[in-house]
Design an enzyme around this catalytic site. Structure first.
Site, short mmCIF file in Angstrom:
data_model
loop_
_atom_site.label_atom_id
_atom_site.label_comp_id
_atom_site.label_asym_id
_atom_site.label_seq_id
_atom_site.Cartn_x
_atom_site.Cartn_y
_atom_site.Cartn_z
N ASP A 1 -2.86 -5.13 -6.53
CA ASP A 1 -1.82 -6.96 -6.43
C ASP A 1 -3.09 -8.45 -6.60
O ASP A 1 -2.26 -8.98 -6.59
CB ASP A 1 -2.09 -6.86 -4.90
CG ASP A 1 -3.45 -6.93 -3.84
OD1 ASP A 1 -3.99 -5.86 -4.12
OD2 ASP A 1 -2.82 -7.21 -2.79
N HIS B 1 -12.10 -5.97 1.79
CA HIS B 1 -11.46 -4.25 2.42
C HIS B 1 -11.93 -2.95 1.25
O HIS B 1 -12.01 -2.54 1.68
CB HIS B 1 -10.12 -4.53 3.38
CG HIS B 1 -9.41 -4.22 2.47
ND1 HIS B 1 -8.94 -2.87 1.82
CD2 HIS B 1 -9.25 -4.39 1.23
CE1 HIS B 1 -8.05 -2.94 1.29
NE2 HIS B 1 -8.19 -4.33 0.85
N ASP C 1 -9.06 -11.07 0.56
CA ASP C 1 -8.00 -10.26 1.43
C ASP C 1 -8.11 -11.08 3.16
O ASP C 1 -7.09 -11.11 3.86
CB ASP C 1 -7.79 -8.64 1.58
CG ASP C 1 -7.41 -8.31 0.44
OD1 ASP C 1 -5.86 -9.70 -0.26
OD2 ASP C 1 -7.59 -7.64 -0.04
N TYR D 1 -2.54 -7.59 10.05
CA TYR D 1 -2.79 -7.70 8.71
C TYR D 1 -4.15 -7.16 9.57
O TYR D 1 -4.73 -6.01 8.41
CB TYR D 1 -3.02 -8.46 7.98
CG TYR D 1 -3.75 -8.59 6.63
CD1 TYR D 1 -2.85 -8.28 5.27
CD2 TYR D 1 -5.23 -8.69 6.44
CE1 TYR D 1 -3.48 -8.40 4.45
CE2 TYR D 1 -5.08 -8.93 5.54
CZ TYR D 1 -4.72 -8.47 3.89
OH TYR D 1 -4.73 -8.15 2.54
N HIS E 1 0.80 -0.91 0.14
CA HIS E 1 -0.07 0.21 -0.14
C HIS E 1 0.98 1.02 -0.18
O HIS E 1 0.79 2.05 1.03
CB HIS E 1 -0.75 -0.23 1.38
CG HIS E 1 -2.04 -1.12 0.84
ND1 HIS E 1 -2.74 -1.05 2.47
CD2 HIS E 1 -2.67 -1.68 0.21
CE1 HIS E 1 -4.07 -2.18 1.62
NE2 HIS E 1 -4.14 -2.26 0.29
N HIS F 1 -3.16 -13.67 -0.03
CA HIS F 1 -2.33 -13.29 0.82
C HIS F 1 -1.77 -14.38 1.77
O HIS F 1 -2.62 -15.09 2.83
CB HIS F 1 -2.02 -12.37 1.12
CG HIS F 1 -2.30 -10.97 0.35
ND1 HIS F 1 -1.64 -10.57 -0.58
CD2 HIS F 1 -3.10 -10.48 0.32
CE1 HIS F 1 -1.95 -9.60 -1.00
NE2 HIS F 1 -3.05 -9.45 -0.32
N HIS G 1 -11.34 -9.40 -6.27
CA HIS G 1 -11.14 -8.29 -5.40
C HIS G 1 -10.19 -7.93 -6.34
O HIS G 1 -9.59 -8.24 -7.45
CB HIS G 1 -10.77 -8.05 -4.36
CG HIS G 1 -9.95 -7.27 -3.79
ND1 HIS G 1 -10.15 -5.67 -3.96
CD2 HIS G 1 -9.11 -6.85 -2.87
CE1 HIS G 1 -10.20 -5.18 -3.11
NE2 HIS G 1 -8.92 -5.77 -2.69
N GLU H 1 -8.28 -4.85 -7.23
CA GLU H 1 -7.39 -4.33 -6.52
C GLU H 1 -5.97 -4.59 -6.74
O GLU H 1 -6.41 -6.00 -6.90
CB GLU H 1 -6.88 -4.21 -4.59
CG GLU H 1 -5.54 -3.00 -4.57
CD GLU H 1 -6.36 -2.38 -2.92
OE1 GLU H 1 -6.47 -3.46 -2.01
OE2 GLU H 1 -4.63 -2.01 -2.23
FE1 FEO Z 1 -7.36 -5.25 -1.16
FE2 FEO Z 1 -4.61 -7.56 -1.69
O1 FEO Z 1 -5.45 -6.27 -1.48
#
Ligand code: FEO
Length: 394
Positions: free
Chosen positions: A82, A144, A163, A191, A22, A224, A78, A80
């Protein structure tokens, strides 16, 4: 590629080198992974991808195990980057492949990549028949991001939770029963504290909703870190605890100091706390020297925090101010706090810290304590008593 079950393989990327996440907002000490999963049933399904710098490597490895054209469906839990970062390169090779995601997922993917892919919008309760198994979609708004969803695979009883339940923890051992438990839980709570705390009410509600579906869960595969296959309910139970005003019997003291006066205050305050109750875990951090995300994690575990700074230019030292800013955004609940600090003439720091703590939702136990210049014996006695009173407040 690692086979997880007869039908499911991990096809992600372990990022051993990742130092920050991030931007600069999240420290990584144990690496991370971008977990993508390949389901090979009568239909072939890819769940999520990897961060863009690893897109070419991801696609090359995927090609070594399947013909990309055999992918029938892509699930984007998701948007995002990543997890979606390899979509542009992948869909350039297999244009038109349907991408299943939420309505917000479509908007977010379009916002990132400005591509009009073959999106299929899904909602909670929608199912996709892939042969011997079905995929069930569960929207998980604000876990999130607004677009987040979970995908559940029947028969294998796997929850692909993206996530949620993840950790920045790279390990070739893959599974929660094989890695060091304390290290895993440290990364999981870090996390949660740093990423999911603002959404705790929604976390609790979502978990309760998913539990009400009575889906058997043999494995939780997050996006992750480590896969939860040994008693996966354990991390769900932890999330329920963490999302419900969590604290341990802990006081965290963090401070920044110019010439050690505020440090000496902090250490004496800690002695005062322990004089009342030696069973309280007291942790001290110099915020200019220690990692801010680790400090946030300790704040999350605490019933009470004590925040110190000397006064500089009528303000707070910048490392302490930065953590106060982070705390304000995270929205911790049910925690107490107090301020302390040394000064030479104007002495605004304690008042300013009090204001920040109130804005962050902490209940102040007093007006704080200030010491002029270096603390003498009288001042140190006041700090000791301040610590003792703080211990009695919890
Ligand atoms: Fe919210 Fe691992 O991206």
């Amino acid at each position: 590629m690692y086979k997880i079950t007869d039908y499911v393989s991990w096809v992600g990327k372990t990022d051993w080198e990742l130092p920050r996440f991030h931007g600069d907002e999240y420290s990584i000490f144990k690496g991370s992974s971008y977990n993508a999963y390949l389901i090979q049933d009568e239909k072939t399904v890819l769940i999520d991808t990897v961060w863009k710098p690893y897109a070419a490597e991801f696609i090359e490895k995927l090609k070594s195990v399947i013909d990309l054209k055999s992918i029938d469906y892509i699930i984007s839990n998701h948007a995002e980057v990543d997890h979606s970062g390899a979509l542009p390169e992948l869909l350039a090779e297999i244009p038109g492949t349907p991408v299943y995601c939420t309505k917000a997922g479509i908007a977010n993917l379009k916002g990132h990549y400005h591509e009009d892919w073959n999106f299929v919008e899904v909602k909670t309760g929608d199912e996709l028949d892939i042969g011997k198994h079905k995929l069930k979609f569960i929207e998980a708004r604000m876990l999130h991001w607004p677009d987040t969803m979970f995908t559940y695979m029947t028969g294998e009883n796997i929850l692909f939770s993206n996530d949620a339940f993840g950790q920045h923890f790279a390990s070739e051992l893959m599974y929660n029963d094989k890695v060091d438990r304390a290290g895993l839980y440290h990364e999981a709570i870090k996390y949660y504290a740093n990423i999911l705390t603002p959404f705790s009410k929604l976390v609790k509600r979502k978990i309760e909703e998913v539990l009400s579906f009575n889906l058997p869960v043999d494995m939780i595969c997050p996006s992750h870190g480590i896969i939860w296959r040994d008693n996966p309910a354990q991390i769900v139970e932890k999330y329920l605890e963490w999302s419900d005003g969590y604290s341990e019997n802990q006081v965290t003291i963090f401070y920044d100091t110019m010439w050690n006066a505020t440090r000496r205050m902090a250490e004496t305050i800690a002695e005062g706390i322990l004089s009342v109750n030696p069973d309280i875990t007291v942790k001290l951090f110099n915020s200019s020297k220690q990692d801010k995300n680790e400090i946030i994690t300790e704040v999350f575990k605490s019933k009470l925090i004590l925040v110190g700074s000397s006064t500089i230019n009528k303000g707070i030292l910048s490392s302490a101010a930065a953590i106060l800013e982070m705390i304000k955004g995270l929205g911790f609940t049910g925690k107490k706090a107090a301020a302390f600090g040394s000064y030479g003439w104007s002495g605004e720091s304690v008042g300013l810290i009090n204001e920040e703590l109130k804005r962050a939702g902490f209940a102040l136990i007093n007006d704080g304590i200030r010491v002029l210049w270096q603390p003498d014996n009288d001042a140190l006695n006041r700090c000791f008593d301040f610590g003792a009173d703080a211990a009695k407040s919890i």
